[in-house]
Design a protein around this motif. Structure first.
Motif, mmCIF file in Angstrom:
data_model
loop_
_atom_site.group_PDB
_atom_site.id
_atom_site.type_symbol
_atom_site.label_atom_id
_atom_site.label_comp_id
_atom_site.label_asym_id
_atom_site.label_seq_id
_atom_site.Cartn_x
_atom_site.Cartn_y
_atom_site.Cartn_z
ATOM 1 N N CYS A 20 -8.700 0.554 -0.395
ATOM 2 C CA CYS A 20 -7.502 0.028 0.252
ATOM 3 C C CYS A 20 -6.888 1.128 1.112
ATOM 4 O O CYS A 20 -7.182 2.320 0.923
ATOM 5 C CB CYS A 20 -6.473 -0.425 -0.785
ATOM 6 S SG CYS A 20 -6.887 -1.966 -1.620
ATOM 7 N N GLU A 21 -6.032 0.750 2.034
ATOM 8 C CA GLU A 21 -5.440 1.723 2.937
ATOM 9 C C GLU A 21 -4.719 2.820 2.149
ATOM 10 O O GLU A 21 -4.148 2.555 1.088
ATOM 11 C CB GLU A 21 -4.452 1.029 3.876
ATOM 12 C CG GLU A 21 -3.285 0.370 3.177
ATOM 13 C CD GLU A 21 -2.366 -0.358 4.127
ATOM 14 O OE1 GLU A 21 -2.604 -0.294 5.344
ATOM 15 O OE2 GLU A 21 -1.404 -0.987 3.652
ATOM 16 N N PRO A 22 -4.767 4.061 2.632
ATOM 17 C CA PRO A 22 -4.034 5.133 1.962
ATOM 18 C C PRO A 22 -2.546 4.788 1.850
ATOM 19 O O PRO A 22 -1.959 4.225 2.779
ATOM 20 C CB PRO A 22 -4.253 6.335 2.888
ATOM 21 C CG PRO A 22 -5.531 6.040 3.598
ATOM 22 C CD PRO A 22 -5.534 4.551 3.793
ATOM 23 N N ARG A 26 -3.471 -2.730 1.156
ATOM 24 C CA ARG A 26 -4.242 -3.591 2.058
ATOM 25 C C ARG A 26 -5.707 -3.191 2.024
ATOM 26 O O ARG A 26 -6.049 -2.037 2.273
ATOM 27 C CB ARG A 26 -3.701 -3.483 3.488
ATOM 28 C CG ARG A 26 -4.381 -4.421 4.479
ATOM 29 C CD ARG A 26 -3.747 -4.325 5.853
ATOM 30 N NE ARG A 26 -3.919 -3.006 6.425
ATOM 31 C CZ ARG A 26 -5.001 -2.614 7.093
ATOM 32 N NH1 ARG A 26 -6.028 -3.459 7.285
ATOM 33 N NH2 ARG A 26 -5.076 -1.396 7.589
ATOM 34 N N LEU A 28 -9.482 -2.390 2.990
ATOM 35 C CA LEU A 28 -10.113 -1.872 4.196
ATOM 36 C C LEU A 28 -11.463 -2.531 4.457
ATOM 37 O O LEU A 28 -12.091 -2.264 5.486
ATOM 38 C CB LEU A 28 -10.290 -0.352 4.085
ATOM 39 C CG LEU A 28 -8.988 0.459 4.056
ATOM 40 C CD1 LEU A 28 -9.294 1.933 3.757
ATOM 41 C CD2 LEU A 28 -8.238 0.331 5.376
ATOM 42 N N TRP A 49 -13.093 6.986 4.488
ATOM 43 C CA TRP A 49 -11.652 6.950 4.178
ATOM 44 C C TRP A 49 -11.393 7.782 2.914
ATOM 45 O O TRP A 49 -11.174 7.225 1.820
ATOM 46 C CB TRP A 49 -11.196 5.514 3.947
ATOM 47 C CG TRP A 49 -11.410 4.585 5.103
ATOM 48 C CD1 TRP A 49 -10.834 4.635 6.334
ATOM 49 C CD2 TRP A 49 -12.257 3.420 5.120
ATOM 50 N NE1 TRP A 49 -11.261 3.596 7.116
ATOM 51 C CE2 TRP A 49 -12.138 2.819 6.399
ATOM 52 C CE3 TRP A 49 -13.101 2.822 4.178
ATOM 53 C CZ2 TRP A 49 -12.827 1.671 6.756
ATOM 54 C CZ3 TRP A 49 -13.791 1.674 4.534
ATOM 55 C CH2 TRP A 49 -13.650 1.114 5.802
ATOM 56 N N ALA A 52 -8.378 6.878 0.774
ATOM 57 C CA ALA A 52 -8.172 5.460 0.466
ATOM 58 C C ALA A 52 -7.812 5.276 -1.005
ATOM 59 O O ALA A 52 -8.351 5.960 -1.880
ATOM 60 C CB ALA A 52 -9.426 4.666 0.793
ATOM 61 N N THR A 133 1.129 5.757 -3.609
ATOM 62 C CA THR A 133 1.941 5.167 -2.554
ATOM 63 C C THR A 133 3.057 6.157 -2.248
ATOM 64 O O THR A 133 3.108 7.255 -2.824
ATOM 65 C CB THR A 133 2.558 3.826 -2.990
ATOM 66 O OG1 THR A 133 3.565 4.078 -3.991
ATOM 67 C CG2 THR A 133 1.497 2.884 -3.542
#
Length: 255
Positions: A20-22, A26, A28, A49, A52, A133
């Motif tokens: 998922c996005e860093p 969401r 990838l 990534w 990620a 996050t």
């Protein structure tokens, strides 16, 4: 442990993963088709990534997602009977209890249908299992477990999720038939009342006044001083919905 090292170790224990996005959730990749335990694919993704976040589908699981570890929400877990579950603390202080659905009957994903503040990630869903996050890191409270070593999702929980989906409504254990807030349901109920007010950008003072009125009239005896304000402050961490607000907000810290 790097994100790649974790992803490879988790996959080796039988859990499909995907990036998922860093700093986010969401995907990838097309996760429903591409989530995998294949180390070559995982290495290729994490080389592309390296920061990620790592996520895992919950198709054959029942992940009990508790919004926050405040007293009211944690009290709800007493009914779930999930010893030996693998547990993740989320960046915002919530908890993910990871169990396995070993039946052929899918468990539907749900949001606050088992109890307010408790979501279920199961058939057709996924959850982040490693990374971070802006609020912090995903922290495993227990060691990770192979899928075969996970406890089974409680039958009563799975049945309640299916029943709630069929009825299209949420069972509420926190309010009596005459509308009084129960002893263990104070935080849950006040939070559910506060969220819509927060969503439309209601002023902090107005939200607090409304919650104090509900506490005084529907809780006997009322919650102690400061408890209502704590719930309001917790909800204020979430941003208002920009579609329902104008550009000026009077909010508390954390918006």
């Amino acid at each position: 442990m790097t994100n790649l090292e974790f992803a490879l170790d988790y996959a080796n224990k039988g859990h499909a993963v995907f990036p998922c996005e860093p700093l986010g959730k969401r995907p990838l990749v097309r996760w429903q088709a591409e989530a995998t335990t294949n180390p070559t694919t995982i290495k290729r993704w994490l080389k592309k990534w390296p920061n990620a976040n790592v996520a895992s589908p919950t198709q054959d699981k029942g992940v009990i997602d508790i919004d926050d570890d405040s007293t009211g929400w944690m009290d709800a877990t007493k009914e779930l009977s999930i010893p030996d579950a693998a547990v993740i603390r989320t960046p915002r202080g919530g908890l993910h209890y990871v169990t396995a659905n070993r039946t052929k009957n899918p468990i539907p994903c749900s949001t606050s249908k088992v109890a307010p503040g408790i979501d279920i990630r199961a058939d057709g869903g996924y959850h982040v299992v490693y990374g971070r996050t802006a609020d912090g890191v995903y922290d495993w409270i227990t060691p990770t477990k192979a899928h075969d070593d996970l406890p089974s999702t409680p039958d009563d929980l799975a049945a309640e999720c299916r029943q709630a989906k069929r009825k299209g409504e949420s069972p509420n254990r926190n309010v009596t038939s005459d509308g009084e807030i129960t002893e263990g349901g104070r935080n849950d109920t006040l939070a559910l009342l506060a969220v819509p007010m927060r969503r439309v950008g209601l002023y902090t003072a107005a939200t607090l006044a409304a919650l104090e009125t509900q506490n005084a009239t529907r809780r006997h005896p009322p919650a102690p001083p400061g408890a209502v304000a704590s719930t309001q402050l917790l909800v204020s961490r979430y941003p208002p919905d920009p579609l329902n607000t104008n550009t000026r907000h009077m909010t508390t810290k954390g918006s």
